[in-house]
Design an enzyme around this catalytic site. Sequence first.
Site, mmCIF file in Angstrom:
data_model
loop_
_atom_site.group_PDB
_atom_site.id
_atom_site.type_symbol
_atom_site.label_atom_id
_atom_site.label_comp_id
_atom_site.label_asym_id
_atom_site.label_seq_id
_atom_site.Cartn_x
_atom_site.Cartn_y
_atom_site.Cartn_z
ATOM 1 C CG ASP A 240 -2.120 -0.881 1.093
ATOM 2 O OD1 ASP A 240 -2.458 -1.239 -0.047
ATOM 3 O OD2 ASP A 240 -2.714 -1.231 2.132
ATOM 4 N NE ARG A 243 -0.075 -2.525 -4.715
ATOM 5 C CZ ARG A 243 -0.949 -3.351 -4.184
ATOM 6 N NH1 ARG A 243 -1.999 -2.871 -3.517
ATOM 7 N NH2 ARG A 243 -0.808 -4.653 -4.320
ATOM 8 N NE ARG A 268 12.622 13.361 -39.081
ATOM 9 C CZ ARG A 268 13.304 12.884 -40.104
ATOM 10 N NH1 ARG A 268 14.565 13.265 -40.310
ATOM 11 N NH2 ARG A 268 12.742 12.029 -40.938
ATOM 12 C CD GLU A 385 6.447 -2.256 -5.553
ATOM 13 O OE1 GLU A 385 5.731 -1.578 -4.810
ATOM 14 O OE2 GLU A 385 7.677 -2.199 -5.579
HETATM 15 N N1 COS Z 1 -3.451 -3.914 4.579
HETATM 16 C C1 COS Z 1 -3.369 -4.724 5.649
HETATM 17 N N2 COS Z 1 -4.021 -5.923 5.708
HETATM 18 C C2 COS Z 1 -4.727 -6.303 4.638
HETATM 19 C C3 COS Z 1 -4.841 -5.494 3.491
HETATM 20 C C4 COS Z 1 -4.170 -4.255 3.493
HETATM 21 N N3 COS Z 1 -4.228 -3.458 2.436
HETATM 22 N N4 COS Z 1 -5.613 -6.130 2.577
HETATM 23 C C5 COS Z 1 -5.994 -7.286 3.135
HETATM 24 N N5 COS Z 1 -5.455 -7.396 4.379
HETATM 25 C C6 COS Z 1 -5.656 -8.502 5.311
HETATM 26 C C7 COS Z 1 -7.130 -8.684 5.572
HETATM 27 O O1 COS Z 1 -7.553 -7.909 6.670
HETATM 28 C C8 COS Z 1 -7.221 -10.160 5.852
HETATM 29 O O2 COS Z 1 -6.802 -10.416 7.176
HETATM 30 P P1 COS Z 1 -7.860 -10.951 8.262
HETATM 31 O O3 COS Z 1 -8.410 -12.200 7.675
HETATM 32 O O4 COS Z 1 -7.004 -11.156 9.462
HETATM 33 O O5 COS Z 1 -8.869 -9.848 8.389
HETATM 34 C C9 COS Z 1 -6.173 -10.778 4.950
HETATM 35 O O6 COS Z 1 -5.220 -9.713 4.695
HETATM 36 C C10 COS Z 1 -6.724 -11.282 3.620
HETATM 37 O O7 COS Z 1 -7.447 -10.229 3.015
HETATM 38 P P2 COS Z 1 -8.326 -10.417 1.692
HETATM 39 O O8 COS Z 1 -9.261 -11.574 1.878
HETATM 40 O O9 COS Z 1 -8.861 -9.110 1.307
HETATM 41 O O10 COS Z 1 -7.212 -10.887 0.649
HETATM 42 P P3 COS Z 1 -7.325 -11.301 -0.855
HETATM 43 O O11 COS Z 1 -6.743 -12.658 -1.016
HETATM 44 O O12 COS Z 1 -8.698 -11.031 -1.401
HETATM 45 O O13 COS Z 1 -6.252 -10.316 -1.554
HETATM 46 C C11 COS Z 1 -5.552 -8.489 -2.853
HETATM 47 C C12 COS Z 1 -6.386 -8.976 -1.664
HETATM 48 C C13 COS Z 1 -6.012 -9.058 -4.198
HETATM 49 C C14 COS Z 1 -5.725 -6.987 -2.849
HETATM 50 C C15 COS Z 1 -4.072 -8.872 -2.612
HETATM 51 O O14 COS Z 1 -3.863 -10.253 -2.767
HETATM 52 C C16 COS Z 1 -3.100 -8.151 -3.528
HETATM 53 O O15 COS Z 1 -2.773 -6.997 -3.323
HETATM 54 N N6 COS Z 1 -2.631 -8.846 -4.582
HETATM 55 C C17 COS Z 1 -1.582 -8.310 -5.417
HETATM 56 C C18 COS Z 1 -0.272 -8.768 -4.910
HETATM 57 C C19 COS Z 1 0.820 -7.915 -5.413
HETATM 58 O O16 COS Z 1 0.776 -6.701 -5.372
HETATM 59 N N7 COS Z 1 1.868 -8.579 -5.855
HETATM 60 C C20 COS Z 1 3.033 -7.906 -6.281
HETATM 61 C C21 COS Z 1 4.154 -8.417 -5.448
HETATM 62 S S1 COS Z 1 5.475 -7.331 -5.261
HETATM 63 S S2 COS Z 1 6.230 -7.099 -7.026
#
Ligand code: COS
Length: 402
Positions: A240, A243, A268, A385
């Site tokens: 978060d 990004r 040019r 990311e």
């Molecule tokens: N900050 C803190 N905690 C977070 C959060 C955030 N932004 N988003 C989700 N969580 C927590 C949730 O609260 C949940 O925890 P609890 O069950 O304890 O409440 C847990 O993480 C899972 O959350 P959620 O069910 O929303 O997760 P999803 O599997 O639906 O994933 C996305 C959410 C798709 C947004 C996430 O997987 C993502 O960002 N994917 C992209 C990954 C990425 O950026 N990869 C690049 C890698 S670095 S090059």
Amino acid sequence: MSLFDLSPEQQALRQTVREIAQARVAPRAAEIDAKSEFPADIWQVFREQQLMGLGVPEVYGGAGLGYLEQAIAVEEIARADTTSSLLPAVQELGLLPILLGGSEAQKQRWLPPIASGEQLVAFALTEPGAGSDAAALRTTARRDGDHYVLNGGKRFITHGSVAHVLTVFASTDPAKGPRGVSAFVLEAGTPGFRTVRLEDKLGIRGSPTAELVFEDCRVPATNRLGEEGDGFPLAMATLDRTRAGIAAQALGIAQGALDAATAFARERKQFGAAIGTFEGLQFMLADMAMQVEAARGLVYRACAALDEAEAAIAAKLAAGGAQGVRAHRLDAATQTLSAMAKCFASDAAMRVATDAVQIHGGYGFTRDYPVERMMRDAKITQIYEGTNQIQRLVIARALLDM
Ligand code: COS
């Protein structure tokens, strides 16, 4: 202060980084790309100029800069060379889990050499089968006495092969899904950890993107960040924040492409006049400039929001509010702004760089000009990311509150 007026210190920072980038980075950009060469010389320049630990608090040896200042620095470097801008950007990505989730002792141990740039750090979350669905990761960390034993693999890890230290996400309890993910600090050289492959990529060719494996790789339990199960929220809280840094990188690419296209359109000549006198090209340049400026507004706005949110979280922690990794979760509005900035700026970078190639005509398609490299580099900013589809998902979820 109006929203987009930079303070004298921020303007001075921009000027300083611009001068370093133009003098030391820009002349190397084409060669770094052509040779797919990790820019060790630029790393040294950035170490000397204290550009490797921009966001690390001064108490741990960093520059102690906020997100807006970091964005300005990354933007200016990316304007000259995207690969080089990954040096400070990936440091921030790799170190944030330690800064947000580490104990005081862990921060004191690992942050100072990272802040000085003596050590490089990487962020190891993504796996062959867990990209956008990061929670689907399969790497396991099994507790064994005072160690964890890591088994599995990671893919697409920027700087994974050159990092001295990596923040690695692995499951300590696969049955729990995202709630079973934990974060560890892994020191390169730990037996059982190795790089098996480097990707041959479209862009950011000087930045090594590694495939890593862990085979019975023993990590001391004292290297765990936070509690078992804190890994996924820690990874999300990190992304978060970072990004907005990728947004700044994309903004720099877009500005660099606009600079190059404008200079070319002045020089040019076709049909007896500079091509910049033709309305068709003037309109293209005007559209490019609007996208760059709109992206800058959103990137700076997101970074200012991150700085405010971080200050509010720090104040709550200092007042004895709930501690731990989850206390670092950003509010939905700030999280959304960061996703918007990343998505908008990277889409803008792709369009602007593609149009910059078009304005250069046949020359733009050759390696004699920098715009084809910028176009190739811009593409990754829409992917890493979190793909721009994931950014839109984050924005829509917050909008709909679901
Ligand atoms: N900050 C803190 N905690 C977070 C959060 C955030 N932004 N988003 C989700 N969580 C927590 C949730 O609260 C949940 O925890 P609890 O069950 O304890 O409440 C847990 O993480 C899972 O959350 P959620 O069910 O929303 O997760 P999803 O599997 O639906 O994933 C996305 C959410 C798709 C947004 C996430 O997987 C993502 O960002 N994917 C992209 C990954 C990425 O950026 N990869 C690049 C890698 S670095 S090059």
